[in-house]
Design a protein around this motif. Sequence first.
Motif, mmCIF file in Angstrom:
data_model
loop_
_atom_site.group_PDB
_atom_site.id
_atom_site.type_symbol
_atom_site.label_atom_id
_atom_site.label_comp_id
_atom_site.label_asym_id
_atom_site.label_seq_id
_atom_site.Cartn_x
_atom_site.Cartn_y
_atom_site.Cartn_z
ATOM 1 N N GLU A 156 12.963 33.096 86.252
ATOM 2 C CA GLU A 156 13.982 32.397 87.039
ATOM 3 C C GLU A 156 15.219 32.176 86.178
ATOM 4 O OE1 GLU A 156 13.895 31.896 90.069
ATOM 5 O OE2 GLU A 156 11.822 31.712 90.706
ATOM 6 N N HIS A 172 18.795 33.072 87.002
ATOM 7 C CA HIS A 172 19.708 31.950 87.242
ATOM 8 C C HIS A 172 20.145 31.353 85.908
ATOM 9 C CE1 HIS A 172 18.434 32.377 91.360
ATOM 10 N NE2 HIS A 172 17.196 32.087 91.057
ATOM 11 N N ALA A 221 23.173 32.535 93.946
ATOM 12 C CA ALA A 221 22.425 33.393 93.015
ATOM 13 C C ALA A 221 23.378 34.354 92.307
ATOM 14 C CB ALA A 221 21.337 34.152 93.760
ATOM 15 N N ASP A 266 18.822 26.459 87.488
ATOM 16 C CA ASP A 266 17.816 26.765 88.514
ATOM 17 C C ASP A 266 17.338 25.432 89.089
ATOM 18 O OD1 ASP A 266 15.919 27.755 90.150
ATOM 19 O OD2 ASP A 266 14.565 28.467 88.579
ATOM 20 N N VAL A 304 23.093 30.621 89.920
ATOM 21 C CA VAL A 304 22.532 29.308 90.286
ATOM 22 C C VAL A 304 21.396 29.510 91.294
ATOM 23 C CG1 VAL A 304 23.021 27.055 91.330
ATOM 24 C CG2 VAL A 304 24.741 28.155 89.871
ATOM 25 N N GLY A 305 20.220 28.987 90.985
ATOM 26 C CA GLY A 305 19.060 29.111 91.881
ATOM 27 C C GLY A 305 19.010 27.951 92.868
#
Length: 481
Positions: free
Chosen positions: A106, A110, A428, A114, A432-433
């Motif tokens: 992740e 990200h 994304a 995240d 940024v998650g």
Amino acid sequence: MPVEWAGSGPGLLVTIDRGGGAGLRTQLEEQLRTAIRAGRLAANEPLPSSRELARALGLSRGLVQDCYAQLQAEGYLTSRPGSATRVAAGVVSPHEGPAPEKSSAERVRHPVADFQHGVPDLGLAPREEWAWAVQKTLRTAPNAAFDYGEAVGVRALREVLASYLGRVRAVAAGPDDLIVCAGMQQALGLVVGALAAAGVRSLAFEDPGSGANVTDLTAAAGIAAVPVTVDESGLDVGALARSGAGAVFVTPAHQWPTGVVLTGPRRQALIAWSRATGGVIVEDDYDAEFRYDRDPVGSLQGLAPDCVISLGTVSKSLAPALRLGWIVAPPRLHPALARGKWRADRGSPGLDQLALAALLESGRYDRHLRRVRAEYAARRETLIAALHRHAPRLAVTGLAAGFHAILHLPPGTDDAAAVERAVIEAAAARGVGLYGMAKMHAQAVPPKPRLIVGFGNTSRSAIEAGIEAIADLLNPPLRRG
Ligand SMILES: Cc1ncc(COP(=O)(O)O)c(C=O)c1O
């Protein structure tokens, strides 16, 4: 008094303060841990002999030996007969520790932030306290503790837990009301099995909520799962009554995922439903340890121990990897639950249960919670401030407890799921998650796009940078005219 030793390895500055509050052994242990974590003592590096170090520091040899033994037990040092004590390979800083694969993947996807939910800060897991508790258990447990134990859990833990839950969550239970198990997940599986054995044909669950998980478990037990809507006061008890379900699974302390706290009148209505219909309430007392700006709300079980089964876990308070949780259930369900637990695994690991009992009994569990609660509270403030600064017109809810918030996005012309998807994809692309609410619904998704923004495993600087990076995606358009 700063002292440098010059043994077989490189010199290392150790400062022993004889006038200070901390004991000599604690000081030495802490400095060695810090040096190892910081990489100042590298993997496989030999330490001076206990005799040599004791002489250099003016300490007793026994004290240095005890210190080495403690750090061996914690995994910082290794030793083989006839060779020097060495720094163990693979020690990492608790705060810089490697995240599990999913999280590191992740992070790659990200790199800015995240906002995953459902995970506490793995870097805050109480490594040293757990090592202390395991070591104490190994030192003091009788041989019988290494045998199979009672399937419902080690009595010492059930006693400590019953009194802890009574004090902190107003749970009304004695040790015989408790079953120790592998987290909430196994707890719910066992409960579903016991309810099915008792003739319950359907289990209601909150919508939005953990529908997929509940449905999976009920299907395995051969009973139906029925979604019941959640509104601003929590579960809609009228809808529950109309559903005809024989039991309901709820998260009253901090509804997953809306973050709503089940109101007092709804609690009363839920208990009245149970008393009138014989329906069983299964309470996931999840996130209850982390509450911020409201008075503590006790468990439902404490209000009606005859109607409620309460499930708890250390997954958020300590770490998911420990796989320890518990069920508090009325006596009539105990035989089926105990049989289910025996069938599943003959009982959870006994030594880990004793270690948890030691943590609780020593006050270390409470101290750890106070520490991490302060950190999560600071992250929550960072999130609120960042949203206030960068998206001041955005509605934010669900922040009374736990470590996630709900952001209410401006409605678009598309349906809620499509609006959420567009924001998630755009975020994304900026590193940024984000995670949407639509997929948490079992029935028709209401036309309100929302994001579930977790901050448990997201640092304060990442929260700030992440919100700044997506500010324009969150801001409702200004209305003209
Ligand atoms: C609603 C809820 N309760 C409890 C848990 C903890 O489950 P476990 O104790 O099995 O780790 C989770 C995990 O994500 C959850 O989503």
